[in-house]
Design an enzyme around this catalytic site. Structure first.
Site, PDB file in Angstrom:
ATOM      1  N   LYS A  13       0.832  -1.210   0.000  1.00 53.60           N
ATOM      2  CA  LYS A  13       0.000   0.000   0.000  1.00 53.60           C
ATOM      3  C   LYS A  13       0.870   1.264   0.000  1.00 53.60           C
ATOM      4  CE  LYS A  13      -1.935  -0.892   4.010  1.00 53.60           C
ATOM      5  NZ  LYS A  13      -1.266  -2.128   4.436  1.00 53.60           N
ATOM      6  N   ARG A  88      -8.134   1.261  10.358  1.00 53.55           N
ATOM      7  CA  ARG A  88      -7.688  -0.111  10.624  1.00 53.55           C
ATOM      8  C   ARG A  88      -8.691  -0.856  11.499  1.00 53.55           C
ATOM      9  NH1 ARG A  88      -1.936   0.791   9.857  1.00 53.55           N
ATOM     10  NH2 ARG A  88      -0.656  -1.061  10.119  1.00 53.55           N
ATOM     11  N   ARG A 122      12.014  -6.687   4.356  1.00 52.00           N
ATOM     12  CA  ARG A 122      11.969  -5.228   4.196  1.00 52.00           C
ATOM     13  C   ARG A 122      13.085  -4.548   4.995  1.00 52.00           C
ATOM     14  NH1 ARG A 122       6.323  -2.196   4.828  1.00 52.00           N
ATOM     15  NH2 ARG A 122       6.363  -2.960   6.967  1.00 52.00           N
ATOM     16  N   ARG A 155      12.731  -2.456  10.664  1.00 52.62           N
ATOM     17  CA  ARG A 155      11.799  -1.850  11.622  1.00 52.62           C
ATOM     18  C   ARG A 155      11.529  -2.827  12.761  1.00 52.62           C
ATOM     19  NH1 ARG A 155       6.843   0.332   7.946  1.00 52.62           N
ATOM     20  NH2 ARG A 155       5.732  -0.764   9.590  1.00 52.62           N
ATOM     21  N   ARG A 166       0.947  -8.417  14.145  1.00 53.38           N
ATOM     22  CA  ARG A 166       0.317  -7.491  13.189  1.00 53.38           C
ATOM     23  C   ARG A 166      -0.637  -8.235  12.256  1.00 53.38           C
ATOM     24  NH1 ARG A 166       5.214  -5.009  10.391  1.00 53.38           N
ATOM     25  NH2 ARG A 166       3.801  -3.595   9.351  1.00 53.38           N
TER      26      ARG A 166
HETATM   27  P1  AMP Z   1       2.179   0.735   9.269  1.00 56.41           P
HETATM   28  O1  AMP Z   1       3.384   1.482   8.841  1.00 56.41           O
HETATM   29  O2  AMP Z   1       0.916   1.170   8.581  1.00 56.41           O
HETATM   30  O3  AMP Z   1       2.367  -0.764   9.235  1.00 56.41           O
HETATM   31  O4  AMP Z   1       1.932   1.104  10.817  1.00 56.41           O
HETATM   32  C1  AMP Z   1       2.934   0.870  11.793  1.00 56.41           C
HETATM   33  C2  AMP Z   1       2.295   0.799  13.170  1.00 56.41           C
HETATM   34  O5  AMP Z   1       1.673   2.071  13.481  1.00 56.41           O
HETATM   35  C3  AMP Z   1       1.169  -0.211  13.327  1.00 56.41           C
HETATM   36  O6  AMP Z   1       1.665  -1.522  13.552  1.00 56.41           O
HETATM   37  C4  AMP Z   1       0.428   0.369  14.534  1.00 56.41           C
HETATM   38  O7  AMP Z   1       1.143   0.135  15.728  1.00 56.41           O
HETATM   39  C5  AMP Z   1       0.490   1.858  14.244  1.00 56.41           C
HETATM   40  N1  AMP Z   1      -0.656   2.287  13.420  1.00 56.41           N
HETATM   41  C6  AMP Z   1      -0.614   2.788  12.155  1.00 56.41           C
HETATM   42  N2  AMP Z   1      -1.834   3.088  11.705  1.00 56.41           N
HETATM   43  C7  AMP Z   1      -2.691   2.771  12.706  1.00 56.41           C
HETATM   44  C8  AMP Z   1      -4.094   2.831  12.840  1.00 56.41           C
HETATM   45  N3  AMP Z   1      -4.879   3.271  11.833  1.00 56.41           N
HETATM   46  N4  AMP Z   1      -4.645   2.427  14.014  1.00 56.41           N
HETATM   47  C9  AMP Z   1      -3.875   1.986  15.028  1.00 56.41           C
HETATM   48  N5  AMP Z   1      -2.536   1.882  14.961  1.00 56.41           N
HETATM   49  C10 AMP Z   1      -1.941   2.268  13.809  1.00 56.41           C
END
Ligand code: AMP
Length: 211
Positions: A13, A88, A122, A155, A166
């Site tokens: 994404k 989410r 990654r 990360r 996740r």
């Molecule tokens: P991502 O880069 O989108 O995988 O997000 C990294 C981390 O940020 C996630 O594993 C969550 O801990 C937090 N996070 C990002 N977006 C959200 C969301 N919409 N709701 C809750 N936590 C989020």
């Protein structure tokens, strides 16, 4: 064009949102990036979310929704936006209805094996945020960012335990959004496998845009 990009972590994404943002001049808003920035800058929000993120958990809906509400009020969103990683949860999707009008929710369908392979390979640049993959998109020099020369890192939430958490959370909390947007006739599903360029063509096609 007000768009949501949906799909499991590692579905591509973020990569597709960056490409689409550049060619359509609408901002790519990644809640994950906004939280990582807050952690890096050691803001109050950053301190609240650091541990949750490192463990692969979800930041509480109220904090997340408020951050998005503020971001969408900025003037660069007047011609549209791409939300990557938000909503989410169903509660976030319901809150978004009160904040803005979504025109399409694009769901990037990718099988579990691909997701695990993509996440575990990654590598990211801690400074400029460029994303690489040890097999499909390696940097020219092993472990070093092509763009700014900084060392690449894994990360915390791409480490095996966090990946598992996740993916579990995605299935429980986020996958129900597919039905949510289907019922509203906003869902556009595309095959998210293959190269970013091939997915990009499908993305434009599903949104009825020329490439
Ligand atoms: P991502 O880069 O989108 O995988 O997000 C990294 C981390 O940020 C996630 O594993 C969550 O801990 C937090 N996070 C990002 N977006 C959200 C969301 N919409 N709701 C809750 N936590 C989020």
């Amino acid at each position: 064009m007000n768009l949501i990009f949906l799909g499991p972590p590692g579905a591509g994404k973020g990569t597709l949102a960056s490409m689409f943002s550049e060619s359509n001049e609408i901002p790519h808003i990644s809640t994950g990036d906004l939280f990582r920035e807050a952690v890096q800058n050691k803001t109050e929000l950053g301190n609240q979310v650091e541990l949750i993120m490192a463990e692969g958990g979800l930041v509480p809906d109220t904090l997340t929704t408020e951050m998005v509400r503020e971001r969408l009020q900025r003037s660069d969103c007047k011609n549209g936006y791409i939300l990557d990683g938000f909503p989410r949860t169903i509660a976030q999707a319901e809150a978004l209805i009160r904040i803005s009008t979504v025109e399409a929710a694009v769901y990037f369908a990718v099988p579990d094996e691909d997701v695990i392979r993509r996440l575990s390979g990654r590598r990211v640049c801690a400074r400029c945020k460029a994303v690489y993959h040890i097999r499909s998109l390696p940097p020219k020099q092993d472990g070093i960012c092509d763009k700014c020369g900084e060392p690449l890192i894994i990360r915390d939430d791409d480490k095996p335990e966090a990946i598992k958490k996740r993916l579990d959370l995605y299935r429980q909390e986020t996958a129900p959004l597919i039905e949510f947007y289907k019922k509203q006739n906003l869902l556009k599903e595309i095959d998210g496998t293959g190269s970013p360029e091939s997915v990009y063509v499908r993305l434009n096609h599903v949104l009825d845009l020329e490439t």
